[in-house]
Write an enzyme that holds these catalytic residues in place. Sequence first.
Site, PDB file in Angstrom:
ATOM      1  N   ASP A 138      81.810  46.177  54.935  1.00  0.00           N
ATOM      2  CA  ASP A 138      81.275  44.998  55.589  1.00  0.00           C
ATOM      3  C   ASP A 138      82.475  44.099  55.933  1.00  0.00           C
ATOM      4  OD1 ASP A 138      79.464  42.862  56.331  1.00  0.00           O
ATOM      5  OD2 ASP A 138      79.993  41.939  54.415  1.00  0.00           O
ATOM      6  N   ASP A 141      78.830  42.706  50.244  1.00  0.00           N
ATOM      7  CA  ASP A 141      78.570  41.645  49.272  1.00  0.00           C
ATOM      8  C   ASP A 141      77.388  40.744  49.605  1.00  0.00           C
ATOM      9  OD1 ASP A 141      79.834  40.385  51.484  1.00  0.00           O
ATOM     10  OD2 ASP A 141      80.381  38.698  50.197  1.00  0.00           O
TER      11      ASP A 141
END
Length: 336
Positions: free
Chosen positions: A50, A229
Amino acid sequence: VLVISCPCAMGLATPTAVMVGIGRAAKNGILIKGGSTLETLASIKNIVFDKTGTLTTGDFKVSELNIISGNKKEIKNIIYNIETHSSHPLAKSLCYAYRDYYSTLQLSKIKETKGKSISAEINGDTYEIGSSNLNKTDSINDLYVLKNNKLIATLDISDSTKPKTIQVLNQIIEDGYNTSLLSGDKKSKCEKLAKSLAIQNIYSEQLPQDKIKQIKKMREEAPTAMVGDGINDAPALAEASVGISLSNATHVAIHTADVILLNNLTLEQLPKLLSLSKHTLQTIKQNLFWAFSYNIVAIPMAITGQIEPMAAALFMAFSDIVVIGNSIRLRYKKIF
């Protein structure tokens, strides 16, 4: 220190959780949920990252606020009031930037669409703040503020990569892993970041459901790990062969992930985790070889009477000592 409970002498361990401490501080540790995770990690070929909060610090700064219609201070206050209801890292940064303009507003019908926008009704008007998925124009801004579906402001946001990220990515690529960037951010920003970090594949402007599809496709081709996250990353973490999160991630991401890197300031623990998994699997295979070898030799000899039963028992005990001793080598082996 590697803390493991081992119910079986023939393998390394089958723990519920494995805690690897690198250095003395707990914040430098790695939490691995389940012994099978280490085995899966050893077979990983693709690593997907990400962008926000994973490769970058997530410490956003508003580089420019362009007011198209309305009062600047009033719009800042509206942004603050609405974004307090979002858990996205960007929302926290906007609240921090506009905290001095805060005054209480009565919000109703608050709705957050993951990966797209957050909206609320204030004094009969509907305000919505979101990404390029919200404003289908040729504008290249990062965020858009709409009042009753009419654009009233745009924001440009700046972010920086975490320390030593380029070294970590270089090490991973050198070790033979395929790297990909999977983000909901704009294509231009993703391409710029990927180029600076030598990331091989780019998937930008991805909604949570798009991330799931992409991870599933990659996992069908080869074992795939996802590092993320945020709330938006949680479904992709669950879909991946191994989900890896950070200690400062959202609760749902931490709950979903198979591995937690406790040092969230850098990704230095990631190459160490991958190396540890390979050495652990190698040790398990060695233990199985020695355990079976001793038993294959000793048991037929005991059955045929070539050795005393007590000697056969000693053979068995000796095989356990070899297996345990070989496992302890992991503590002193130069893994990283």
